[in-house]
Design a protein around this motif. Structure first.
Motif, short mmCIF file in Angstrom:
data_model
loop_
_atom_site.label_atom_id
_atom_site.label_comp_id
_atom_site.label_asym_id
_atom_site.label_seq_id
_atom_site.Cartn_x
_atom_site.Cartn_y
_atom_site.Cartn_z
N GLY A 8 0.76 -1.24 0.00
CA GLY A 8 0.00 0.00 0.00
C GLY A 8 0.79 1.29 0.00
N ASP A 9 2.05 1.29 0.46
CA ASP A 9 2.83 2.53 0.49
C ASP A 9 3.07 3.04 -0.93
OD1 ASP A 9 2.97 2.45 3.21
OD2 ASP A 9 4.99 1.63 3.31
N GLU A 10 3.23 4.36 -1.05
CA GLU A 10 3.53 4.98 -2.34
C GLU A 10 4.73 5.89 -2.22
OE1 GLU A 10 0.46 6.96 -4.47
OE2 GLU A 10 -0.81 5.18 -4.65
N LEU A 11 5.50 5.97 -3.30
CA LEU A 11 6.62 6.89 -3.39
C LEU A 11 6.39 7.78 -4.60
CD1 LEU A 11 9.62 4.50 -2.63
CD2 LEU A 11 8.63 6.20 -1.10
N ASP A 12 6.32 9.08 -4.37
CA ASP A 12 6.04 10.06 -5.42
C ASP A 12 7.31 10.30 -6.23
OD1 ASP A 12 5.33 12.22 -7.00
OD2 ASP A 12 4.14 13.15 -5.42
N ALA A 13 7.23 10.10 -7.54
CA ALA A 13 8.39 10.27 -8.41
C ALA A 13 8.94 11.69 -8.37
CB ALA A 13 8.04 9.88 -9.84
N ALA A 14 8.07 12.67 -8.18
CA ALA A 14 8.51 14.06 -8.17
C ALA A 14 9.43 14.38 -6.99
CB ALA A 14 7.30 14.99 -8.13
N HIS A 15 9.38 13.58 -5.93
CA HIS A 15 10.20 13.82 -4.74
C HIS A 15 11.56 13.13 -4.81
CE1 HIS A 15 6.21 14.49 -2.36
NE2 HIS A 15 6.56 15.55 -3.09
N TYR A 16 11.71 12.23 -5.77
CA TYR A 16 12.96 11.44 -5.86
C TYR A 16 13.40 11.36 -7.32
CZ TYR A 16 10.91 10.06 -1.39
OH TYR A 16 10.33 10.07 -0.14
N LEU A 17 13.64 12.52 -7.91
CA LEU A 17 13.90 12.61 -9.34
C LEU A 17 15.14 11.84 -9.77
CD1 LEU A 17 13.09 16.40 -9.93
CD2 LEU A 17 11.68 14.41 -10.52
N THR A 18 16.22 11.95 -8.99
CA THR A 18 17.47 11.28 -9.37
C THR A 18 17.30 9.77 -9.35
OG1 THR A 18 18.76 13.11 -8.45
CG2 THR A 18 19.92 11.04 -8.84
N TYR A 19 16.65 9.27 -8.32
CA TYR A 19 16.43 7.83 -8.21
C TYR A 19 15.60 7.32 -9.38
CZ TYR A 19 14.32 3.44 -6.76
OH TYR A 19 13.87 2.14 -6.74
N PHE A 20 14.50 7.98 -9.70
CA PHE A 20 13.63 7.50 -10.76
C PHE A 20 14.31 7.60 -12.13
CE2 PHE A 20 10.39 7.62 -7.54
CZ PHE A 20 9.51 6.62 -7.93
N GLN A 21 15.19 8.57 -12.29
CA GLN A 21 15.95 8.65 -13.53
C GLN A 21 16.92 7.48 -13.63
OE1 GLN A 21 18.21 12.25 -14.04
NE2 GLN A 21 18.82 11.75 -16.13
#
Length: 234
Positions: A98-111
């Motif tokens: 159920g937890d979510e991680l917002d891509a906008a808060h972790y830009l380097t990781y998602f890239q």
């Protein structure tokens, strides 16, 4: 005077620690290979209950890697975040989601996730790929090292298998990376099989509904294809 040289491999043979490390690595690799073989033969893997398959895979990864947390995340429909589908915690032997991680808060990781075969980090607080998680995610959970494997479906990034060490960090070994990639590939296979089963079920339901409509109709209904052949009638 000519210098003497130690033959290649002799230093390893004479170093008890190197011999011990090599033996441990080999044993670890054999255990991981055996686990992968067992997974593919399991009745749970490839079964109709996809959540059970995910649970089996995260549990197996945590036990074989000897780490506290292994989780599976998938992108939300708008791809603005990833949502936890299954988290297994080894010491508590429990699953959650159920937890979510917002891509906008972790830009380097998602890239990094979108461009890497695997994110393998021994110091998650210091590494530029994962340091964004330090205060909000790593510190509260006691996570010190991360190994994240992208999950691809049809060549598109659909999620991530996240392997996390809690407590004193230990260096990831090459065999750990290979094992993580193999488990991520099994997850992708399980998802693809699940989606095919769902598509088949939807098609069968649609055909059944159409047949019921045709059979209940008071008027004659005939379906003809583009070549003029009758393909269905009531």
């Amino acid at each position: 005077m000519p210098q003497s040289h130690t033959p290649l491999g002799e230093e390893t043979r004479e170093d008890p620690k190197a011999i011990s490390d090599l033996a441990a690595s080999r044993q670890r690799l054999l255990a991981q290979q055996a686990a992968l073989a067992a997974l593919t033969k399991s009745q749970v893997f490839g079964g109709e209950n996809l959540q059970e398959t995910f649970a089996l895979l995260t549990e197996t990864a945590a036990r074989l890697l000897s780490i506290e947390r292994v989780s599976l995340w998938r992108y939300t429909e708008d791809r603005a975040a990833i949502q936890c589908i299954d988290l297994y915690e080894l010491s508590h032997n429990r699953h959650s989601a159920g937890d979510e991680l917002d891509a906008a808060h972790y830009l380097t990781y998602f890239q990094a996730l979108a461009t890497s075969e695997a994110i393998v980090v021994d110091d998650a607080h210091a590494d530029p790929q994962t340091f964004e998680f330090s205060s909000t995610y790593l510190t509260p959970l006691g996570i010190t090292a991360m190994m994240d494997i992208p999950i691809l479906l049809g060549g598109q990034l659909e999620g991530v298998l996240c392997c996390e060490q809690v407590g004193p960090p230990a260096r990831w070994q090459p065999e750990d990376r290979l094992f993580g990639i193999a488990v991520a590939n099994l997850i992708a296979l399980a998802i693809e099989q699940g989606e095919r089963r769902l598509a088949k079920a939807v098609l069968q339901d649609s055909e059944a509904r159409m047949r019921a409509i045709l059979n209940a109709a008071a008027d004659a209904i005939i379906t003809i294809d583009h070549e003029g052949r009758i393909v269905e009638f009531n």
